[in-house]
Design a protein around this motif. Structure first.
Motif, PDB file in Angstrom:
ATOM      1  N   ARG A 121       4.013  -3.908   0.987  1.00 43.27           N
ATOM      2  CA  ARG A 121       4.577  -3.242  -0.194  1.00 43.27           C
ATOM      3  C   ARG A 121       3.465  -2.682  -1.081  1.00 43.27           C
ATOM      4  O   ARG A 121       3.544  -1.549  -1.572  1.00 43.27           O
ATOM      5  CB  ARG A 121       5.449  -4.228  -0.985  1.00 43.27           C
ATOM      6  CG  ARG A 121       6.680  -4.717  -0.230  1.00 43.27           C
ATOM      7  CD  ARG A 121       7.403  -5.837  -0.991  1.00 43.27           C
ATOM      8  NE  ARG A 121       8.285  -6.601  -0.101  1.00 43.27           N
ATOM      9  CZ  ARG A 121       9.549  -6.319   0.138  1.00 43.27           C
ATOM     10  NH1 ARG A 121      10.107  -5.295  -0.484  1.00 43.27           N
ATOM     11  NH2 ARG A 121      10.265  -7.057   0.965  1.00 43.27           N
ATOM     12  N   THR A 122       2.427  -3.481  -1.272  1.00 46.01           N
ATOM     13  CA  THR A 122       1.302  -3.038  -2.099  1.00 46.01           C
ATOM     14  C   THR A 122       0.604  -1.838  -1.478  1.00 46.01           C
ATOM     15  O   THR A 122       0.254  -0.868  -2.170  1.00 46.01           O
ATOM     16  CB  THR A 122       0.295  -4.191  -2.282  1.00 46.01           C
ATOM     17  OG1 THR A 122       0.956  -5.284  -2.931  1.00 46.01           O
ATOM     18  CG2 THR A 122      -0.897  -3.751  -3.107  1.00 46.01           C
ATOM     19  N   LEU A 125       2.506   1.453  -1.932  1.00 47.40           N
ATOM     20  CA  LEU A 125       2.322   2.015  -3.278  1.00 47.40           C
ATOM     21  C   LEU A 125       0.960   2.690  -3.400  1.00 47.40           C
ATOM     22  O   LEU A 125       0.840   3.762  -4.018  1.00 47.40           O
ATOM     23  CB  LEU A 125       2.463   0.911  -4.322  1.00 47.40           C
ATOM     24  CG  LEU A 125       3.880   0.354  -4.526  1.00 47.40           C
ATOM     25  CD1 LEU A 125       3.846  -0.852  -5.453  1.00 47.40           C
ATOM     26  CD2 LEU A 125       4.816   1.429  -5.081  1.00 47.40           C
ATOM     27  N   GLU A 126      -0.051   2.089  -2.793  1.00 40.00           N
ATOM     28  CA  GLU A 126      -1.393   2.694  -2.831  1.00 40.00           C
ATOM     29  C   GLU A 126      -1.414   4.031  -2.094  1.00 40.00           C
ATOM     30  O   GLU A 126      -1.998   5.010  -2.579  1.00 40.00           O
ATOM     31  CB  GLU A 126      -2.409   1.743  -2.192  1.00 40.00           C
ATOM     32  CG  GLU A 126      -2.658   0.472  -2.978  1.00 40.00           C
ATOM     33  CD  GLU A 126      -3.505  -0.529  -2.220  1.00 40.00           C
ATOM     34  OE1 GLU A 126      -3.938  -1.525  -2.836  1.00 40.00           O
ATOM     35  OE2 GLU A 126      -3.756  -0.328  -1.008  1.00 40.00           O
ATOM     36  N   VAL A 198       6.971   8.932  -3.148  1.00 38.60           N
ATOM     37  CA  VAL A 198       6.614   7.959  -4.184  1.00 38.60           C
ATOM     38  C   VAL A 198       7.799   7.039  -4.479  1.00 38.60           C
ATOM     39  O   VAL A 198       7.645   5.805  -4.580  1.00 38.60           O
ATOM     40  CB  VAL A 198       6.151   8.683  -5.469  1.00 38.60           C
ATOM     41  CG1 VAL A 198       5.910   7.678  -6.593  1.00 38.60           C
ATOM     42  CG2 VAL A 198       4.879   9.490  -5.195  1.00 38.60           C
ATOM     43  N   ALA A 201       8.374   4.487  -1.644  1.00 34.70           N
ATOM     44  CA  ALA A 201       7.414   3.373  -1.721  1.00 34.70           C
ATOM     45  C   ALA A 201       7.793   2.404  -2.830  1.00 34.70           C
ATOM     46  O   ALA A 201       7.732   1.175  -2.647  1.00 34.70           O
ATOM     47  CB  ALA A 201       6.009   3.917  -1.946  1.00 34.70           C
ATOM     48  N   GLN A 202       8.214   2.942  -3.961  1.00 35.70           N
ATOM     49  CA  GLN A 202       8.580   2.076  -5.085  1.00 35.70           C
ATOM     50  C   GLN A 202       9.833   1.265  -4.761  1.00 35.70           C
ATOM     51  O   GLN A 202       9.914   0.070  -5.090  1.00 35.70           O
ATOM     52  CB  GLN A 202       8.824   2.923  -6.339  1.00 35.70           C
ATOM     53  CG  GLN A 202       8.997   2.100  -7.612  1.00 35.70           C
ATOM     54  CD  GLN A 202       7.763   1.283  -7.938  1.00 35.70           C
ATOM     55  OE1 GLN A 202       6.675   1.828  -8.136  1.00 35.70           O
ATOM     56  NE2 GLN A 202       7.912  -0.044  -7.985  1.00 35.70           N
ATOM     57  N   ALA A 205       8.861  -1.489  -2.453  1.00 34.30           N
ATOM     58  CA  ALA A 205       8.126  -2.499  -3.227  1.00 34.30           C
ATOM     59  C   ALA A 205       9.070  -3.334  -4.085  1.00 34.30           C
ATOM     60  O   ALA A 205       8.860  -4.540  -4.263  1.00 34.30           O
ATOM     61  CB  ALA A 205       7.074  -1.830  -4.093  1.00 34.30           C
ATOM     62  N   ASP A 206      10.127  -2.697  -4.595  1.00 38.52           N
ATOM     63  CA  ASP A 206      11.088  -3.386  -5.450  1.00 38.52           C
ATOM     64  C   ASP A 206      12.154  -4.155  -4.658  1.00 38.52           C
ATOM     65  O   ASP A 206      12.987  -4.852  -5.246  1.00 38.52           O
ATOM     66  CB  ASP A 206      11.798  -2.380  -6.368  1.00 38.52           C
ATOM     67  CG  ASP A 206      10.858  -1.775  -7.402  1.00 38.52           C
ATOM     68  OD1 ASP A 206       9.785  -2.354  -7.643  1.00 38.52           O
ATOM     69  OD2 ASP A 206      11.207  -0.699  -7.943  1.00 38.52           O
TER      70      ASP A 206
END
Length: 249
Positions: A121-122, A125-126, A198, A201-202, A205-206
């Motif tokens: 997930r990190t 985002l990167e 974007v 990815a968010q 991650a969420d």
């Protein structure tokens, strides 16, 4: 006698079949290929063997070597994809692979939102931030953008936790690289495509599966629209085969 123009008999013959110069049903012979390429019978046999394994050719005694219809080809073979992107069917190949992505990636993104590790997930985002920064500086056609884009999509497929979905990583990487190599990737990516990268990815991650699926579909709809425009522009163009060998065995 003609020489192979793409580094090998296999490469040249593969491009000629994939590009349509050698049509389905056409019968070749080892002797004619040997003469055409000015190479040994052993070299020709090996090239034919590989092309048979990919479904492009079939050898039969007393018949010869027959070019097979596209329905029999191993369509996800990455070498074949590269050959098709170099020939007359490049726009059709871009459309077909993007349609495949549209069927697969939103599902992979949805699963990744539930199954991805914290490290994955990190990293997503990167990569999304890197793509956004490169796109904003009009470097969407740079090697750095391509590398980050391939890693981004590879990671979504891996993070889905489904080995069958992850198995299409290489074909997807080939279509991304193919667009770049053909000069069809814009320096400034379309806003909807990049913005949805974007947001995907968010959402992953969420841990939001529905949002991840929605935004993945969002960037793929935009990309498919781009390649359909490319395809429509290609219709009616004069045939443009890259081989310089005028004689056909």
């Amino acid at each position: 006698m003609a020489q192979a123009v793409h580094g090998s008999v296999l490469d040249d013959l593969g491009v000629r079949i994939a590009g349509g110069e050698l049509e389905a049903g056409q019968v070749l012979t080892l002797a004619a290929l040997e003469e055409h390429y000015a190479v040994s019978r052993t070299v020709v046999r090996e090239a034919v063997r590989v092309l048979e394994s990919m479904g492009l050719l079939v050898s039969r005694r007393r018949v010869g070597i027959t070019v097979q219809p596209t329905r029999d080809w191993n369509a996800l073979d990455t070498t074949l994809i590269r050959w098709r992107l170099r020939g007359n069917s490049r726009s059709q190949q871009l459309v077909a692979l993007t349609e495949l992505r549209s069927a697969i990636e939103p599902v992979a993104a949805k699963l990744a939102a539930s199954r991805a590790s914290q490290r994955e997930r990190t990293r997503l985002l990167e990569l999304a931030a890197q793509l956004q920064a490169l796109g904003a500086s009009e470097r969407g056609d740079s090697p750095e953008y391509l590398q980050a884009d391939i890693e981004f999509h590879d990671l979504i497929l891996d993070a889905s936790g489904n080995a069958l979905l992850a198995a299409v990583k290489e074909p997807i990487a080939q279509v991304l690289a193919g667009r770049a190599n053909l000069g069809l990737t814009p320096a400034r990516p379309l806003h909807d495509a990049l913005h949805n990268h974007v947001l995907t990815a968010q959402a992953i991650a969420d841990g939001d599966p529905l949002a991840a699926e929605k935004h993945s579909k969002g960037y793929l709809d935009t990309i498919l629209g781009e390649v359909l425009i490319i395809h429509d522009a290609a219709i009616g163009e004069a045939p443009e085969f890259e081989s310089e060998t005028p004689d056909t065995p």
